[in-house]
Every structure is written in C-alpha cells, then in structure tokens.
Write a protein that holds these residues in place. Structure first.
Motif, PDB file in Angstrom:
ATOM      1  N   GLN A  13       0.835  -1.199   0.000  1.00 33.78           N
ATOM      2  CA  GLN A  13       0.000   0.000   0.000  1.00 33.78           C
ATOM      3  C   GLN A  13       0.874   1.256   0.000  1.00 33.78           C
ATOM      4  O   GLN A  13       1.772   1.384   0.825  1.00 33.78           O
ATOM      5  N   ASP A  14       0.603   2.175  -0.911  1.00 32.99           N
ATOM      6  CA  ASP A  14       1.331   3.441  -0.930  1.00 32.99           C
ATOM      7  C   ASP A  14       0.964   4.278   0.291  1.00 32.99           C
ATOM      8  O   ASP A  14      -0.134   4.142   0.847  1.00 32.99           O
ATOM      9  N   PRO A  15       1.857   5.176   0.713  1.00 30.84           N
ATOM     10  CA  PRO A  15       1.599   6.005   1.889  1.00 30.84           C
ATOM     11  C   PRO A  15       0.344   6.858   1.736  1.00 30.84           C
ATOM     12  O   PRO A  15      -0.016   7.288   0.633  1.00 30.84           O
ATOM     13  N   LEU A  16      -0.291   7.122   2.852  1.00 30.14           N
ATOM     14  CA  LEU A  16      -1.447   8.006   2.902  1.00 30.14           C
ATOM     15  C   LEU A  16      -0.975   9.456   2.846  1.00 30.14           C
ATOM     16  O   LEU A  16       0.174   9.757   3.143  1.00 30.14           O
ATOM     17  N   ILE A  17      -1.890  10.342   2.486  1.00 30.68           N
ATOM     18  CA  ILE A  17      -1.580  11.764   2.413  1.00 30.68           C
ATOM     19  C   ILE A  17      -2.603  12.555   3.218  1.00 30.68           C
ATOM     20  O   ILE A  17      -3.683  12.046   3.534  1.00 30.68           O
ATOM     21  N   LEU A  18      -2.259  13.786   3.554  1.00 31.84           N
ATOM     22  CA  LEU A  18      -3.226  14.731   4.102  1.00 31.84           C
ATOM     23  C   LEU A  18      -3.740  15.548   2.929  1.00 31.84           C
ATOM     24  O   LEU A  18      -2.950  16.112   2.166  1.00 31.84           O
ATOM     25  N   LEU A  19      -5.060  15.585   2.768  1.00 28.73           N
ATOM     26  CA  LEU A  19      -5.672  16.245   1.620  1.00 28.73           C
ATOM     27  C   LEU A  19      -6.556  17.385   2.093  1.00 28.73           C
ATOM     28  O   LEU A  19      -7.471  17.178   2.896  1.00 28.73           O
TER      29      LEU A  19
END
Length: 146
Positions: A13-19
């Motif tokens: 899983q690719d890293p999560l981001i703050l959106l």
C-alpha cells in the motif's frame, strides 16, 4: 508515524496523504462546510470525518498536544483504509482482530484525548496494548502482517 504502521502491515500500500478539501467543494461528501483536511489514499480518495481535534468526542481543540494530533490522524487513517479497502486495519498479529486506539496503559476502549501516547490495542486476549502508533513493525516481527 501512521504511514510507518501502514508499511509494516500492508507493504504493498502506498503512503497516505493529508488532503485539503476547499470550503464549499460540492463534489465532496458534506461539501457545503468550511475548508477541511482529510487523511486520504494517494489518489485523493478519503472516507470519514475531517482531521481536527474535536473529532474525539467533541473535546476542546488541543492543537499543541502531539499525542492528540497523532491519535486523530491515526483514527482518520484507520477509517479511510477500512472503508476504502474493505478490511480491518491494523490487525492484531496474535489474535487476528482489528485494533483500535487508546492512550497507553488505559482501560478505555477508545482514545478520548487522555494523557499518554496513543497505542493500537486488541480487544481479545484481555484487551492488550499491541504497540504505540508508529511502532507496529517491531510488535509484528515474526507475527502475521496483514
């Protein structure tokens, strides 16, 4: 720190981001309010409440408290991953149950902004703390990672 736990448990899983979701964005769920920040997948999809300290049972904002900020982000990440991947995350390597947040050493079943760093805990096996948020890799060594 949350992305470290993600990498330890879901290595593909690719890293999560703050959106940041702009105020009045009608294309987003609940898109009539003010500007919001969500924990999102790398492609911008997210689920659940925005990241802000009042997410924790409407407690007053504690912007200067790193433990509360980490707990709020971890909680939002868990909601996004669980809903968008249709699976529990993270999972206790010993019992196979989805884990939840709470302050280290507490007896509560949810993180409510109490003193102490947030930990992932499992409801099975006597409601045990598994790992501080950000340190799941060490806790799962030799155990199941899924």
């Amino acid at each position: 720190m949350v992305n470290r736990d993600l990498a330890a448990t879901l290595p593909g899983q690719d890293p999560l981001i703050l959106l940041e979701v702009p105020a009045g964005d009608e294309d987003s769920p609940g898109g009539t309010g003010g500007e919001r920040v969500h924990v999102a997948m790398p492609d911008g999809r997210w689920h659940g409440n925005p990241v802000h300290p009042s997410d924790l049972d409407d407690d007053p904002p504690e912007l200067d408290d790193p433990a509360t900020a980490l707990a709020v982000v971890a909680d939002a990440a868990q909601e996004t991953l669980t809903e968008l991947l249709w699976r529990a995350w993270p999972v206790c390597g010993e019992h196979g149950f989805g884990m939840h947040l709470r302050p280290a050493g507490s007896a509560g079943d949810r993180y409510r902004g109490a003193a102490g760093p947030p930990v992932w805990w499992c409801r099975d096996g006597g409601h045990h703390d598994v790992s501080p948020v950000g340190e799941l890799a060490a806790a799962l060594q030799g155990g199941r990672r899924s």
